[in-house]
Design a protein around this motif. Structure first.
Motif, PDB file in Angstrom:
ATOM      1  N   TRP A 187       4.676   1.804 -13.199  1.00 55.69           N
ATOM      2  CA  TRP A 187       4.721   2.969 -12.305  1.00 55.69           C
ATOM      3  C   TRP A 187       3.802   2.787 -11.109  1.00 55.69           C
ATOM      4  CZ3 TRP A 187       0.539   5.905 -10.920  1.00 55.69           C
ATOM      5  CH2 TRP A 187      -0.605   5.834 -11.715  1.00 55.69           C
ATOM      6  N   VAL A 188       2.773   1.940 -11.246  1.00 58.91           N
ATOM      7  CA  VAL A 188       1.787   1.797 -10.185  1.00 58.91           C
ATOM      8  C   VAL A 188       2.401   1.114  -8.959  1.00 58.91           C
ATOM      9  CG1 VAL A 188      -0.460   0.806  -9.562  1.00 58.91           C
ATOM     10  CG2 VAL A 188      -0.058   1.642 -11.878  1.00 58.91           C
ATOM     11  N   LEU A 189       3.085   0.003  -9.182  1.00 61.27           N
ATOM     12  CA  LEU A 189       3.555  -0.755  -8.026  1.00 61.27           C
ATOM     13  C   LEU A 189       5.050  -1.084  -8.073  1.00 61.27           C
ATOM     14  CD1 LEU A 189       2.910  -2.269  -5.421  1.00 61.27           C
ATOM     15  CD2 LEU A 189       2.234  -4.232  -6.779  1.00 61.27           C
ATOM     16  N   LEU A 190       5.505  -1.678  -9.194  1.00 62.09           N
ATOM     17  CA  LEU A 190       6.878  -2.192  -9.211  1.00 62.09           C
ATOM     18  C   LEU A 190       7.914  -1.099  -8.991  1.00 62.09           C
ATOM     19  CD1 LEU A 190       7.169  -4.987 -11.899  1.00 62.09           C
ATOM     20  CD2 LEU A 190       6.735  -5.145  -9.475  1.00 62.09           C
ATOM     21  N   GLN A 191       7.737   0.010  -9.691  1.00 64.84           N
ATOM     22  CA  GLN A 191       8.766   1.061  -9.610  1.00 64.84           C
ATOM     23  C   GLN A 191       8.869   1.653  -8.198  1.00 64.84           C
ATOM     24  OE1 GLN A 191       8.017   4.566 -11.870  1.00 64.84           O
ATOM     25  NE2 GLN A 191      10.176   5.035 -12.095  1.00 64.84           N
ATOM     26  N   PRO A 192       7.739   2.138  -7.609  1.00 66.11           N
ATOM     27  CA  PRO A 192       7.877   2.671  -6.249  1.00 66.11           C
ATOM     28  C   PRO A 192       8.303   1.606  -5.244  1.00 66.11           C
ATOM     29  CG  PRO A 192       5.564   2.635  -6.917  1.00 66.11           C
ATOM     30  CD  PRO A 192       6.376   2.331  -8.126  1.00 66.11           C
ATOM     31  N   ARG A 193       7.911   0.352  -5.474  1.00 65.21           N
ATOM     32  CA  ARG A 193       8.270  -0.725  -4.556  1.00 65.21           C
ATOM     33  C   ARG A 193       9.782  -0.998  -4.601  1.00 65.21           C
ATOM     34  NH1 ARG A 193       6.091  -4.941  -1.818  1.00 65.21           N
ATOM     35  NH2 ARG A 193       6.805  -6.977  -2.403  1.00 65.21           N
ATOM     36  N   ASP A 194      10.336  -1.071  -5.802  1.00 67.35           N
ATOM     37  CA  ASP A 194      11.776  -1.272  -5.933  1.00 67.35           C
ATOM     38  C   ASP A 194      12.545  -0.113  -5.302  1.00 67.35           C
ATOM     39  OD1 ASP A 194      11.394  -3.600  -7.191  1.00 67.35           O
ATOM     40  OD2 ASP A 194      12.005  -2.964  -9.190  1.00 67.35           O
ATOM     41  N   TYR A 195      12.007   1.077  -5.496  1.00 70.83           N
ATOM     42  CA  TYR A 195      12.686   2.275  -4.990  1.00 70.83           C
ATOM     43  C   TYR A 195      12.716   2.280  -3.461  1.00 70.83           C
ATOM     44  CZ  TYR A 195      13.174   7.180  -3.702  1.00 70.83           C
ATOM     45  OH  TYR A 195      13.567   8.348  -3.109  1.00 70.83           O
ATOM     46  N   ILE A 196      11.537   2.115  -2.849  1.00 73.73           N
ATOM     47  CA  ILE A 196      11.459   2.117  -1.384  1.00 73.73           C
ATOM     48  C   ILE A 196      12.329   0.980  -0.828  1.00 73.73           C
ATOM     49  CG2 ILE A 196       9.882   1.593   0.558  1.00 73.73           C
ATOM     50  CD1 ILE A 196       9.490   4.378  -0.295  1.00 73.73           C
ATOM     51  N   ASN A 197      12.321  -0.140  -1.536  1.00 75.21           N
ATOM     52  CA  ASN A 197      13.123  -1.277  -1.110  1.00 75.21           C
ATOM     53  C   ASN A 197      14.621  -0.960  -1.190  1.00 75.21           C
ATOM     54  OD1 ASN A 197      13.157  -3.853  -0.118  1.00 75.21           O
ATOM     55  ND2 ASN A 197      13.598  -4.740  -2.114  1.00 75.21           N
ATOM     56  N   GLY A 198      15.010  -0.227  -2.237  1.00 78.65           N
ATOM     57  CA  GLY A 198      16.409   0.181  -2.399  1.00 78.65           C
ATOM     58  C   GLY A 198      16.840   1.060  -1.232  1.00 78.65           C
ATOM     59  N   VAL A 199      15.981   2.026  -0.883  1.00 72.12           N
ATOM     60  CA  VAL A 199      16.303   2.926   0.232  1.00 72.12           C
ATOM     61  C   VAL A 199      16.392   2.097   1.522  1.00 72.12           C
ATOM     62  CG1 VAL A 199      15.484   4.887   1.593  1.00 72.12           C
ATOM     63  CG2 VAL A 199      15.168   4.884  -0.884  1.00 72.12           C
ATOM     64  N   GLN A 200      15.458   1.172   1.685  1.00 71.37           N
ATOM     65  CA  GLN A 200      15.419   0.319   2.874  1.00 71.37           C
ATOM     66  C   GLN A 200      16.670  -0.560   2.975  1.00 71.37           C
ATOM     67  OE1 GLN A 200      13.419  -0.772   5.384  1.00 71.37           O
ATOM     68  NE2 GLN A 200      13.617  -2.992   5.473  1.00 71.37           N
ATOM     69  N   LEU A 201      17.194  -0.960   1.800  1.00 68.86           N
ATOM     70  CA  LEU A 201      18.404  -1.789   1.781  1.00 68.86           C
ATOM     71  C   LEU A 201      19.567  -1.044   2.436  1.00 68.86           C
ATOM     72  CD1 LEU A 201      20.195  -4.145   0.648  1.00 68.86           C
ATOM     73  CD2 LEU A 201      20.335  -2.863  -1.460  1.00 68.86           C
ATOM     74  N   PHE A 202      19.742   0.238   2.048  1.00 68.98           N
ATOM     75  CA  PHE A 202      20.832   1.022   2.621  1.00 68.98           C
ATOM     76  C   PHE A 202      20.606   1.230   4.121  1.00 68.98           C
ATOM     77  CE2 PHE A 202      20.965   2.336  -1.908  1.00 68.98           C
ATOM     78  CZ  PHE A 202      22.220   1.824  -2.184  1.00 68.98           C
ATOM     79  N   VAL A 203      19.345   1.528   4.500  1.00 71.55           N
ATOM     80  CA  VAL A 203      19.043   1.735   5.923  1.00 71.55           C
ATOM     81  C   VAL A 203      19.348   0.449   6.704  1.00 71.55           C
ATOM     82  CG1 VAL A 203      17.203   2.222   7.589  1.00 71.55           C
ATOM     83  CG2 VAL A 203      17.266   3.467   5.424  1.00 71.55           C
ATOM     84  N   GLY A 204      18.919  -0.691   6.158  1.00 69.81           N
ATOM     85  CA  GLY A 204      19.113  -1.978   6.829  1.00 69.81           C
ATOM     86  C   GLY A 204      20.588  -2.294   7.041  1.00 69.81           C
ATOM     87  N   LEU A 205      21.406  -2.048   5.994  1.00 72.63           N
ATOM     88  CA  LEU A 205      22.847  -2.329   6.107  1.00 72.63           C
ATOM     89  C   LEU A 205      23.486  -1.469   7.190  1.00 72.63           C
ATOM     90  CD1 LEU A 205      24.250  -2.737   2.478  1.00 72.63           C
ATOM     91  CD2 LEU A 205      24.281  -4.391   4.315  1.00 72.63           C
ATOM     92  N   ILE A 262       0.850  -1.203   0.000  1.00 75.81           N
ATOM     93  CA  ILE A 262       0.000   0.000   0.000  1.00 75.81           C
ATOM     94  C   ILE A 262       0.882   1.249   0.000  1.00 75.81           C
ATOM     95  CG2 ILE A 262      -1.773   1.251   1.324  1.00 75.81           C
ATOM     96  CD1 ILE A 262      -2.606  -1.608   2.326  1.00 75.81           C
ATOM     97  N   VAL A 263       1.970   1.216   0.804  1.00 76.47           N
ATOM     98  CA  VAL A 263       2.884   2.371   0.821  1.00 76.47           C
ATOM     99  C   VAL A 263       3.417   2.613  -0.590  1.00 76.47           C
ATOM    100  CG1 VAL A 263       5.103   3.223   1.685  1.00 76.47           C
ATOM    101  CG2 VAL A 263       3.540   2.072   3.237  1.00 76.47           C
ATOM    102  N   ALA A 264       3.831   1.522  -1.277  1.00 77.08           N
ATOM    103  CA  ALA A 264       4.375   1.672  -2.630  1.00 77.08           C
ATOM    104  C   ALA A 264       3.329   2.241  -3.581  1.00 77.08           C
ATOM    105  CB  ALA A 264       4.873   0.328  -3.133  1.00 77.08           C
ATOM    106  N   LEU A 265       2.093   1.753  -3.478  1.00 78.75           N
ATOM    107  CA  LEU A 265       1.027   2.267  -4.356  1.00 78.75           C
ATOM    108  C   LEU A 265       0.840   3.768  -4.123  1.00 78.75           C
ATOM    109  CD1 LEU A 265      -1.679  -0.553  -3.975  1.00 78.75           C
ATOM    110  CD2 LEU A 265      -0.484   0.066  -6.082  1.00 78.75           C
ATOM    111  N   LEU A 266       0.854   4.186  -2.839  1.00 79.79           N
ATOM    112  CA  LEU A 266       0.652   5.601  -2.525  1.00 79.79           C
ATOM    113  C   LEU A 266       1.833   6.444  -3.011  1.00 79.79           C
ATOM    114  CD1 LEU A 266      -0.937   5.329   1.045  1.00 79.79           C
ATOM    115  CD2 LEU A 266      -2.085   5.838  -1.120  1.00 79.79           C
TER     116      LEU A 266
END
Lengths: 98, 575
Positions: B241-259, B170-174
């Protein structure tokens, strides 16, 4: 004097870095999918081109009267379009783009 | 203290690898040249071929290659003790993965951005290219089946991760709507998106979702696997643009935060905490649980993407090579991209060997082969973060479980999309037009069939995991053989490619044979895996013979002129 000079300089540096960060983040967002969007847009433009040029290409078009008005909008991209769809020279006699 | 020392040694090896070995490769082996016109400039079309800033390109490359595998692999492989896993992750990254990813990028840049599949046609022959298609089909199929099971296991073992996992969608969709429909600026949207994701983690932590024994007439395992496949099918059909792109992006940011959280926890816990994170796992585990396969060769294929991975070569030559601005950037993007993946594996190892409270607990988790996995990562990492950052243990575990699920889920939906393309391509080859929805249905049916082949709990999905490692590494040897042929043709030192090629090839071939025998055990025979394994073995023999022949030919032929790459005719490739 030097301090007064360096303050605006620092501000400028900071705003430049901030802008670079913003651009970088934007690129990180759109980069991986850029080609998909552009390809979809290109497909849409191709469809538009075919609709507008239908009559000129010999496809009977009942709405030709209206679509003819849109012709000037497609001239600019016409050459790139016919090359892309695999026609090396202009298919229309009255447009000598190449 | 032990964890910190290990972390520092690991980081030092990566830094040294980048500063010394990759420099040697760049200068002496690949001879990178700033004056060489890269495909991004030569064929710049603003679509696929776009010169890109090297830091941004590294971010794209790293987030595309990082999936759940560098977490799953090392978390299982420490069962043989921490030292073998640690050595293979660090040395494997420095001498194998780095040179492989960097080499694939260089080989593709020197060949107008063509993919490894196309390059195998040029350097090894047409048969190599066909082999590539078979391997890629199997690889993608294994990814979607195995990752569905990995996510299902996490959702069951960590019920607090259920809300953040599905809430992330849902976050990615928004985020997608805010950026594309509302045209809001990206920075505040990113901050709000990441904060919302962490808020969901906190919420999920206080509201765990445990499904009843029988839910809608199914066990929770069956229900989650079916739901994941339905989700994957929908996600792969929606506009990106609806789901995959924002999802990959948020996940990318989360990857750096997680590391940062993971490595930061080890550092802070060692320096400031009363309970220093000690290594509880044995250096070499002499008390292996029954049924654990032999360390050699299984360690190497189990760690898979934690060290060398053929999938990285696909990304390097598929998209990254078309965006390299200067040839010298290949060192940073390719080699340092592999180092990023190595960091993720190192973090996983630290979590599963140092984050567990006692030897008894550790032995309980690693009670059988494959039992450790992501659950051990979540438990161990959660304890490390509790100790270092002061987060409650369950909240830390939820953070890590969500991180692992997000990795696996983004890889799974991308895998389904790619597999759909492959199905459509195969349809084209046999002159049957398969449209989007039937192709997706085929993917779902085949994927579910494989996952449920051993029972409704999805056992089939994870039992093929060792095969994923072998297939993936055979692809890596294919890529290395192309690099070796190129180096021999140019009369440069081919040993940095040939030594890893021989080792990776021998180990993956050995593992495949070992597994083949195990699939025929009376009473526990598994004919589906047997058949898949036979295909893999035939393919690997094929690669071996083709590669040796190609190298002999290259050694006999006169040396390739230095400027030949620049004169190659430009060929575009559908991406």
């Amino acid at each position: 004097m030097a301090a007064a000079d360096s303050a605006p300089q620092r501000r400028e540096d900071l705003s430049r870095r901030w802008a670079a960060f913003r651009d970088g983040l934007h690129e990180f967002y759109v980069g991986p999918y850029r080609n998909m969007f552009l390809r979809e847009k290109r497909d849409e433009d191709d469809l538009f081109m075919i609709v507008v040029l239908g009559e000129a290409l010999g496809v009977p078009d009942p709405a030709a009267f209206y679509s003819a008005e849109l012709m000037p909008a497609v001239w600019e991209d016409f050459h790139a379009w016919h090359r892309r769809i695999g026609i090396p020279d202009s298919p229309l006699d009255h447009i000598a783009c190449c | 203290m032990g964890s910190l020392v290990l972390m520092i040694i690991g980081l030092a090896m990566f830094v040294a690898g980048y500063l010394v070995y990759s420099k040697y490769l760049a200068k002496r082996v690949y001879k990178l040249d700033d004056k060489f016109k890269t495909p991004a400039h030569e064929m710049n079309d603003g679509v696929d071929y776009v010169p890109t800033n090297k830091y941004i390109l590294w971010g794209h490359h790293f987030t595309s290659v990082a999936g759940a595998a560098p977490i799953v692999g090392p978390a299982i492989a420490v069962i043989w003790g921490w030292l073998p896993a640690f050595l293979w992750v660090t040395l494997g990254t420095v001498f194998f993965a780095g040179m492989h990813d960097f080499g694939a990028l260089w080989a593709s840049v020197r060949n107008k951005g063509r993919s490894i599949g196309a390059l195998s046609g040029r350097y090894i022959g047409k048969r190599g290219a066909n082999l590539f298609l078979i391997v890629i089909f199997l690889l993608l199929l294994m990814v979607i089946a195995a990752f569905a099971v990995v996510i299902k296991n996490l959702l069951i073992s960590t019920p607090t991760a259920v809300i953040p996992t599905w809430g992330a969608i849902i976050v990615a969709l928004l985020v997608g709507i805010a950026v594309y429909r509302m045209r809001w600026p990206l920075i505040p949207v990113t901050v709000v998106g990441v904060v919302a994701l962490y808020a969901l983690i906190v919420l999920g932590n206080s509201v765990p979702v445990v499904l009843p024994e029988s839910f809608l007439g199914m066990s929770p395992a069956t229900f989650w696997i079916l739901t994941l496949f339905i989700y994957g099918a929908i996600a792969s059909l929606l506009p990106v643009w609806v789901l995959l792109q924002p999802r990959d992006y948020i996940n990318g940011v989360q990857l750096f935060v997680g590391l940062i959280l993971l490595f930061g926890s080890v550092l802070i816990a060692t320096l400031f905490s009363a309970v220093k994170p000690e290594i509880v796992a044995p250096m070499f585990n002499t008390n292996l649980p029954e049924g654990t396969p032999s360390m050699v060769p299984l360690l190497f294929v189990t760690i898979a993407c934690g060290a060398i991975s053929g999938f990285h070569g696909m990304v390097s030559s598929g998209t990254s090579s078309k965006q390299i601005d200067k040839e010298t950037d290949a060192r940073f993007v390719g080699y340092f991209g592999a180092v990023g993946e190595g960091l993720l594996s190192l973090g996983t190892i630290l979590a599963v060997i140092g984050g567990i409270k006692s030897v008894a607990d550790w032995e309980e988790i690693y009670s059988s082969f494959g039992a450790g996995g992501v659950d051990a990562f979540v438990k161990g990492g959660g304890y490390l973060m509790e100790n270092g950052l002061g987060l409650p243990a369950s909240l830390s575990a939820t953070v890590l479980a969500t991180m692992a699920v997000l990795f696996a889920a983004t890889t799974m939906d991308t895998g389904m999309r790619l597999l759909r393309f492959v199905v459509q391509e195969i349809g084209d080859a046999v002159k049957v037009k398969i449209t989007k929805i039937p192709a997706t249905l085929i993917v779902v049916v085949v994927g579910l069939g494989l996952t449920f082949s051993q029972g409704l709990g999805g056992e089939g999905g994870l039992r093929i995991w060792p095969l994923f490692g072998t297939t993936n590494q055979i692809m890596a040897s294919l890529t290395l053989s192309i690099i070796a042929v190129m180096l021999i043709r140019k009369r440069r030192n081919p040993l940095p490619a040939i030594i890893p090629l021989v080792l990776v090839f021998v180990l993956s071939f050995w593992a495949a044979i070992d597994q083949l025998v195990s699939f025929t055990q009376p009473g526990n025979a598994d004919w589906l895996l047997f058949a898949l394994d036979v295909i893999i073995i035939v393919a690997s023999v094929w690669v071996g013979i083709e590669a040796v022949l190609a190298m002999r030919r290259a050694a006999k032929e006169p040396p390739e002129p230095e400027h030949e790459d620049a004169e190659l005719s430009a060929v575009r490739e559908d991406v």
